[in-house]
Design an enzyme around this catalytic site. Structure first.
Site, PDB file in Angstrom:
ATOM      1  N   ASP A   9       0.852  -1.195   0.000  1.00 33.74           N
ATOM      2  CA  ASP A   9       0.000   0.000   0.000  1.00 33.74           C
ATOM      3  C   ASP A   9       0.885   1.241   0.000  1.00 33.74           C
ATOM      4  OD1 ASP A   9      -2.413   1.617   0.670  1.00 33.74           O
ATOM      5  OD2 ASP A   9      -1.387   1.813   2.603  1.00 33.74           O
ATOM      6  N   ASP A  11      -0.460   5.124   0.901  1.00 32.41           N
ATOM      7  CA  ASP A  11      -0.750   6.100   1.980  1.00 32.41           C
ATOM      8  C   ASP A  11      -0.888   5.405   3.338  1.00 32.41           C
ATOM      9  OD1 ASP A  11      -2.705   8.211  -0.212  1.00 32.41           O
ATOM     10  OD2 ASP A  11      -0.625   8.387   0.448  1.00 32.41           O
ATOM     11  N   LYS A 150      -8.506  -4.481  -3.478  1.00 30.50           N
ATOM     12  CA  LYS A 150      -7.088  -4.775  -3.726  1.00 30.50           C
ATOM     13  C   LYS A 150      -6.836  -6.291  -3.740  1.00 30.50           C
ATOM     14  CE  LYS A 150      -5.271  -0.489  -1.698  1.00 30.50           C
ATOM     15  NZ  LYS A 150      -4.271   0.061  -0.755  1.00 30.50           N
ATOM     16  N   ASP A 173      -2.180  -0.668   5.793  1.00 35.68           N
ATOM     17  CA  ASP A 173      -2.506   0.087   7.028  1.00 35.68           C
ATOM     18  C   ASP A 173      -3.997   0.237   7.280  1.00 35.68           C
ATOM     19  OD1 ASP A 173      -3.158   3.458   6.452  1.00 35.68           O
ATOM     20  OD2 ASP A 173      -2.889   2.006   4.835  1.00 35.68           O
ATOM     21  N   ASP A 177      -7.057  -2.317   2.560  1.00 36.37           N
ATOM     22  CA  ASP A 177      -5.993  -3.329   2.393  1.00 36.37           C
ATOM     23  C   ASP A 177      -6.423  -4.702   2.888  1.00 36.37           C
ATOM     24  OD1 ASP A 177      -3.855  -0.704   3.482  1.00 36.37           O
ATOM     25  OD2 ASP A 177      -4.125  -1.402   1.408  1.00 36.37           O
TER      26      ASP A 177
HETATM   27  O1  LIG Z   1      -6.553   6.373  -1.711  1.00 36.03           O
HETATM   28  C1  LIG Z   1      -6.683   6.369  -0.480  1.00 36.03           C
HETATM   29  O2  LIG Z   1      -7.690   6.765   0.132  1.00 36.03           O
HETATM   30  C2  LIG Z   1      -5.570   5.813   0.370  1.00 36.03           C
HETATM   31  O3  LIG Z   1      -4.516   5.403  -0.466  1.00 36.03           O
HETATM   32  P1  LIG Z   1      -3.774   4.001  -0.132  1.00 36.03           P
HETATM   33  O4  LIG Z   1      -4.664   2.898  -0.614  1.00 36.03           O
HETATM   34  O5  LIG Z   1      -2.483   4.121  -0.887  1.00 36.03           O
HETATM   35  O6  LIG Z   1      -3.589   3.985   1.372  1.00 36.03           O
HETATM   36 MG   LIG Z   2      -3.159   3.052   3.080  1.00 42.92          MG
END
Ligand SMILES: O=C(O)COP(=O)(O)O
Ligand SMILES: [Mg+2]
Length: 226
Positions: A9, A11, A150, A173, A177
């Site tokens: 992942d 963010d 995902k 996180d 995910d």
């Molecule tokens: O797009 C988002 O809300 C968070 O992005 P991520 O899946 O990379 O954590």
């Molecule tokens: Mg994330």
């Protein structure tokens, strides 16, 4: 068992809460001798830039599995799931003053600023739009199809790479995910992850955000798992 690839992942996993990239996590990922797949709720162009700059280009799962590409110049696989998301958005727009984010590049879902009562919105959608879900990743609110996530993205990416999903380590996180960590052979939750993600993880980092990813990679290397 030695895992053959890693899916990660962005963010909250290789970035901090302010979305700044963890240079330590980037360095660790760049030094691996197994393929690294970026899996994010962000749009494809953003994810491509992340993959290029981190140095793990370019197998990408973008838009929570809605857009998938196995190579920088290859044609992406785009799921045709936006229509019900748009209908749900139009309905909610009659109740809330909603603001779309990243809408120019987004092809399979709708992302909104977190400025409305999400739990109330979930209740309003539940019976009217059963094929759609609202998820809060702590970085944005997504109206997305229940058909893709995902985890489904990892299934497709593994096929494209000639691997099994069980060959992957997955690191994340947040709520978006969950399916990916459940699908992978070895699941890692960083220290800032939601509790329900930590509950299903094979390894939970002490450290948070990018430091947590760096810690997990050191652990995996020390055990000969990657
Ligand atoms: O797009 C988002 O809300 C968070 O992005 P991520 O899946 O990379 O954590
Ligand atoms: Mg994330």
């Amino acid at each position: 068992m030695k895992y053959k690839a890693l899916v990660i992942d962005v963010d909250g996993t290789i970035t901090h809460m302010d979305r700044k990239l963890s240079l330590e996590a980037a360095e660790k990922l760049r030094s691996l001798d197994i393929p690294v797949v970026i899996a994010t709720g962000n749009v494809l162009c953003y994810a491509k830039a992340v993959a290029k700059l981190v140095g793990v280009c370019c197998n990408i799962i973008a838009e929570n599995g809605g857009v998938i590409v196995d190579g920088f110049d290859n044609e992406p696989i785009v799921s045709d799931v936006i229509h019900e998301c748009e209908e749900a958005f139009e309905f909610l727009s009659t109740k809330y003053d909603m603001e779309k984010l990243d809408s120019v590049h987004r092809k399979t879902e709708i992302v909104l600023r977190s400025n409305f009562d999400i739990d109330e919105a979930k209740e309003l959608l539940k019976d009217r739009f059963p094929g759609v879900e609202i998820i809060d990743t702590h970085f944005a609110i997504h109206i997305k199809s229940r058909k893709i996530n995902k985890g489904t993205g990892l299934l497709k990416m593994a096929e494209l790479m000639g691997l099994q999903t069980s060959d992957f380590v997955a690191i994340g996180d947040s709520v978006n995910d969950l399916e990916m960590l459940e699908e992978a052979g070895f699941a890692v939750a960083v220290g800032n992850a939601d509790d329900f993600l930590k509950d299903i993880a094979d390894y939970v980092s002490e450290a948070t955000y990018g430091d947590g990813t760096a810690e997990a990679i050191d652990f995996l290397l020390s055990k000969g798992l990657i």
